[in-house]
Design a protein around this motif. Structure first.
Motif, short mmCIF file in Angstrom:
data_model
loop_
_atom_site.label_atom_id
_atom_site.label_comp_id
_atom_site.label_asym_id
_atom_site.label_seq_id
_atom_site.Cartn_x
_atom_site.Cartn_y
_atom_site.Cartn_z
N THR A 10 0.82 -1.21 0.00
CA THR A 10 0.00 0.00 0.00
C THR A 10 0.86 1.26 0.00
O THR A 10 2.09 1.20 0.14
CB THR A 10 -0.97 -0.01 1.20
N ASN A 11 0.17 2.42 -0.15
CA ASN A 11 0.84 3.71 -0.24
C ASN A 11 1.90 3.69 -1.34
O ASN A 11 3.04 4.08 -1.14
CB ASN A 11 1.47 4.10 1.11
N ASN A 23 -0.93 6.63 -4.33
CA ASN A 23 -1.46 6.22 -3.03
C ASN A 23 -2.41 5.03 -3.17
O ASN A 23 -3.50 5.01 -2.61
CB ASN A 23 -2.18 7.39 -2.36
N THR A 25 -3.19 0.58 -3.59
CA THR A 25 -2.96 -0.66 -2.85
C THR A 25 -3.10 -1.85 -3.80
O THR A 25 -4.03 -1.89 -4.62
CB THR A 25 -3.97 -0.80 -1.70
N ARG A 40 -5.30 4.12 0.33
CA ARG A 40 -4.35 3.46 1.22
C ARG A 40 -5.06 2.46 2.11
O ARG A 40 -6.13 2.73 2.66
CB ARG A 40 -3.62 4.50 2.07
N THR A 42 -5.66 0.24 5.47
CA THR A 42 -5.42 0.35 6.91
C THR A 42 -5.39 -1.03 7.56
O THR A 42 -5.38 -1.15 8.79
CB THR A 42 -6.53 1.20 7.57
N ASP A 48 3.87 -0.75 3.83
CA ASP A 48 3.86 0.64 3.39
C ASP A 48 5.04 0.88 2.45
O ASP A 48 6.19 0.80 2.85
CB ASP A 48 3.95 1.56 4.61
N GLU A 50 5.72 3.70 1.06
CA GLU A 50 6.20 5.07 1.29
C GLU A 50 6.18 5.93 0.03
O GLU A 50 7.04 6.79 -0.17
CB GLU A 50 7.60 5.03 1.90
#
Length: 384
Positions: A10-11, A23, A25, A40, A42, A48, A50
């Motif tokens: 993700t991200n 951004n 996933t 993104r 959770t 991540d 980044e």
């Protein structure tokens, strides 16, 4: 290689076949891409990235990089084939390549050449390393058949039915034509051999005689053997003239590797062949042999894919460089080192970040503008 059950990345700036999703996933399940979503995640355990790019694993259809590990110096064969192939494999993975066609030469070229022994050693080592489960990426074989070499047919024949052999190219490196139309470039290339002008000229005459004696016969024999396999893709190498392309089309070749002139590349592309040029040609801004510019072909829409050839890291660099230099959309540049190549070599299950495709993925960061692979996954498992 076993597959990871579930992976969430993700991200990331995900490069899909059509666009770049910021951004975003990617969900991986059982080695396949299950979903590509905007936004993104959770979910606990999501990785991540980044804000780095996420690309499909790169696909390399022609690299002689492995040979350098088996013969790191002229006349020196590395004593452990397994060590040589795993060192090559590690560098390929670090370049973001998840499927590689190791291009192995069928042809001695010169008396005392070690290439015949290296061919057998390389193929055996790839199989050994795969059986031991120590390869990071998937290795297939591309046999490069030098049709003017007296030994090419007997070298090729034992491997004609090998299931790892999926690509065969017909090459003719006779001086005075194709790649070596300019003999001064060949003289420079062979400078490490220490030949006198007399020795060089004698070698040229010998190669011309070999072409006259063997080229037509050997092309026909290699073609006959390759055609017994429906899963072998046929390429021609260094086409320079329209006549070369016409010959390739008549033989059933579907890939034009490294056409040396704009005329040949445009003719092949217009006739439905797929054109491949070297990624180093893009990164360096031109061919080291004085051949056609890959950037010019890409700008005019007659370039289909790229090969790292002798520099594995050039593949990812070229994809971004084309996007920067000629305003090619990044997905189109990435396709030249992934989806387009996958399609031309008969591997439709990979090369795209899309649901149902193999979860071969590479995380890329740009540092001072240079794209650098940071993590690589094959079948959903991290390998680098």
């Amino acid at each position: 290689m076993s597959t990871a059950e579930t992976l969430i990345l993700t991200n990331a700036r995900v490069v899909t076949p059509d666009t770049t999703l910021d951004n975003a996933t990617v969900l991986v399940r059982d080695g396949l891409i299950a979903a590509v979503d905007e936004g993104r995640s959770t979910v606990p355990g999501a990785v991540d990235l980044e804000g780095d790019y996420l690309l499909p694993g790169l696909i390399e259809m022609h690299t002689d990089h492995m040979e350098k590990h088996f013969q790191p110096r002229p006349g020196v064969l590395w004593p452990s084939p397994l060590a040589a192939v795993t060192a090559h494999d590690a560098q390929i993975a670090a370049a973001g390549i998840t499927t590689v066609f190791d291009a192995i030469s069928c042809g001695q070229y010169d008396e005392g050449s070690m290439r015949r022994q290296m061919l057998a050693d390389q193929i055996a080592a790839v199989k050994h390393a795969d059986a031991e489960g120590v390869l990071r990426v998937e290795h297939l074989l591309h046999l490069r058949c030098e049709v003017c070499d007296p030994c090419v047919v007997e070298i090729f024949e034992p491997y004609r039915a090998d299931p790892l052999v999926r690509l065969v190219s017909l090459m003719d490196h006779t001086p005075g034509q194709r790649q070596w139309s300019d003999l001064s470039k060949l003289r420079q290339f062979d400078s490490d051999k220490g030949w006198s002008d007399e020795q060089f000229n004698a070698r040229v005459e010998q190669r011309l005689a070999d072409q006259d004696r063997y080229a037509h016969k050997h092309r026909a024999l290699i073609l006959s053997m390759a055609r017994t396999r429906e899963d072998i893709v046929l390429a021609t190498h260094d086409d320079t003239t329209e006549a070369h392309v016409d010959e390739a089309l008549a033989e059933g070749a579907t890939i034009a590797e490294f056409p040396t002139t704009y005329t040949a590349a445009a003719k092949a592309h217009a006739a439905g062949m797929k054109t491949i040029l070297g990624a180093p040609n893009v990164v360096r801004g031109g061919s080291h042999s004085g051949n056609v510019s890959a950037i010019d072909l890409a700008r005019d829409g007659v370039l289909d894919g790229l090969s790292s050839d002798y520099v594995p890291s050039s593949l990812v660099q070229a994809a971004f460089h084309l996007s920067d230099l000629i305003d090619l959309p990044l997905p189109a540049g990435v396709a030249m080192v992934s989806a387009n190549v996958a399609d031309m070599v008969g591997l439709p299950d990979r090369g795209r970040i899309a649901a149902g495709k193999k979860a071969d993925l590479v995380r890329v960061a740009r540092v001072d503008g240079v794209p650098l692979p940071r993590e690589v996954w094959r079948d959903g498992r991290r390998v680098c």
